[in-house]
Scaffold this motif. Structure first.
Motif, mmCIF file in Angstrom:
data_model
loop_
_atom_site.group_PDB
_atom_site.id
_atom_site.type_symbol
_atom_site.label_atom_id
_atom_site.label_comp_id
_atom_site.label_asym_id
_atom_site.label_seq_id
_atom_site.Cartn_x
_atom_site.Cartn_y
_atom_site.Cartn_z
ATOM 1 N N LYS A 149 0.839 -1.201 0.000
ATOM 2 C CA LYS A 149 0.000 0.000 0.000
ATOM 3 C C LYS A 149 0.871 1.248 0.000
ATOM 4 O O LYS A 149 0.567 2.224 -0.696
ATOM 5 C CB LYS A 149 -0.933 -0.021 1.212
ATOM 6 N N ALA A 150 1.965 1.219 0.756
ATOM 7 C CA ALA A 150 2.874 2.371 0.813
ATOM 8 C C ALA A 150 3.498 2.633 -0.559
ATOM 9 O O ALA A 150 3.639 3.793 -0.977
ATOM 10 C CB ALA A 150 3.957 2.135 1.860
ATOM 11 N N PHE A 151 3.865 1.572 -1.276
ATOM 12 C CA PHE A 151 4.429 1.728 -2.617
ATOM 13 C C PHE A 151 3.402 2.341 -3.557
ATOM 14 O O PHE A 151 3.726 3.255 -4.324
ATOM 15 C CB PHE A 151 4.917 0.382 -3.159
ATOM 16 N N CYS A 152 2.168 1.860 -3.503
ATOM 17 C CA CYS A 152 1.106 2.397 -4.365
ATOM 18 C C CYS A 152 0.843 3.864 -4.054
ATOM 19 O O CYS A 152 0.670 4.677 -4.971
ATOM 20 C CB CYS A 152 -0.170 1.573 -4.210
ATOM 21 N N ASP A 153 0.819 4.219 -2.781
ATOM 22 C CA ASP A 153 0.618 5.618 -2.398
ATOM 23 C C ASP A 153 1.781 6.483 -2.882
ATOM 24 O O ASP A 153 1.578 7.608 -3.360
ATOM 25 C CB ASP A 153 0.470 5.746 -0.878
ATOM 26 N N TRP A 154 3.007 5.951 -2.769
ATOM 27 C CA TRP A 154 4.177 6.678 -3.235
ATOM 28 C C TRP A 154 4.096 6.929 -4.740
ATOM 29 O O TRP A 154 4.398 8.034 -5.216
ATOM 30 C CB TRP A 154 5.445 5.904 -2.883
ATOM 31 N N MET A 155 3.691 5.919 -5.495
ATOM 32 C CA MET A 155 3.561 6.065 -6.953
ATOM 33 C C MET A 155 2.477 7.093 -7.289
ATOM 34 O O MET A 155 2.649 7.893 -8.204
ATOM 35 C CB MET A 155 3.235 4.726 -7.611
ATOM 36 N N ASP A 156 1.373 7.074 -6.555
ATOM 37 C CA ASP A 156 0.295 8.035 -6.792
ATOM 38 C C ASP A 156 0.737 9.466 -6.514
ATOM 39 O O ASP A 156 0.249 10.401 -7.156
ATOM 40 C CB ASP A 156 -0.918 7.705 -5.925
ATOM 41 N N ASP A 157 1.628 9.650 -5.556
ATOM 42 C CA ASP A 157 2.050 10.986 -5.140
ATOM 43 C C ASP A 157 3.120 11.599 -6.025
ATOM 44 O O ASP A 157 3.471 12.768 -5.844
ATOM 45 C CB ASP A 157 2.556 10.951 -3.691
ATOM 46 N N GLN A 158 3.651 10.849 -6.974
ATOM 47 C CA GLN A 158 4.707 11.371 -7.841
ATOM 48 C C GLN A 158 4.138 12.406 -8.818
ATOM 49 O O GLN A 158 2.991 12.309 -9.252
ATOM 50 C CB GLN A 158 5.359 10.234 -8.628
ATOM 51 N N PRO A 159 4.957 13.404 -9.197
ATOM 52 C CA PRO A 159 4.509 14.366 -10.210
ATOM 53 C C PRO A 159 4.328 13.679 -11.565
ATOM 54 O O PRO A 159 4.895 12.614 -11.820
ATOM 55 C CB PRO A 159 5.635 15.396 -10.267
ATOM 56 N N ARG A 160 3.556 14.299 -12.404
ATOM 57 C CA ARG A 160 3.220 13.703 -13.701
ATOM 58 C C ARG A 160 4.458 13.391 -14.528
ATOM 59 O O ARG A 160 4.517 12.364 -15.187
ATOM 60 C CB ARG A 160 2.276 14.618 -14.480
ATOM 61 N N ILE A 161 5.462 14.253 -14.505
ATOM 62 C CA ILE A 161 6.664 14.005 -15.310
ATOM 63 C C ILE A 161 7.379 12.732 -14.859
ATOM 64 O O ILE A 161 7.868 11.965 -15.690
ATOM 65 C CB ILE A 161 7.622 15.229 -15.293
ATOM 66 N N ILE A 162 7.405 12.459 -13.570
ATOM 67 C CA ILE A 162 8.018 11.229 -13.064
ATOM 68 C C ILE A 162 7.176 10.029 -13.485
ATOM 69 O O ILE A 162 7.724 8.988 -13.891
ATOM 70 C CB ILE A 162 8.173 11.271 -11.527
ATOM 71 N N LYS A 163 5.865 10.164 -13.434
ATOM 72 C CA LYS A 163 4.985 9.077 -13.871
ATOM 73 C C LYS A 163 5.208 8.776 -15.352
ATOM 74 O O LYS A 163 5.202 7.618 -15.760
ATOM 75 C CB LYS A 163 3.522 9.438 -13.628
#
Length: 78
Positions: A2-16
């Motif tokens: 869950k922490a990994f998923c939250d971390w991925m969600d919180d990244q800026p669009r350019i990082i995504k």
């Protein structure tokens, strides 16, 4: 997970967007699988595993387009 998923969600669009590049896109596969495991959703677990196995060649393109247009990957969001 869950922490990994939250971390991925919180990244800026350019990082995504960078995470959508070929080979690195496996992070989104882990994201899908981790979210499904965290929610104990068997159907999504199976779909995530299938995505990792079969969508590797075109999955990154779908993820890239969805991130650019919507800010989210091509996946079911609970």
């Amino acid at each position: 997970m869950k922490a990994f998923c939250d971390w991925m969600d919180d990244q800026p669009r350019i990082i995504k967007i960078l995470f959508c590049l070929p080979i690195i896109d496996i992070l989104w596969g882990v994201y899908r699988l981790g979210g499904a495991i965290a929610n104990k959703d068997v159907v999504h677990i199976v779909l995530a595993v299938l995505w990792i196995i079969f969508a590797g060649f075109i999955g990154w393109i779908l993820d890239l387009v969805f991130i650019i247009l919507t800010g989210r990957i091509c996946w079911f969001k609970e």
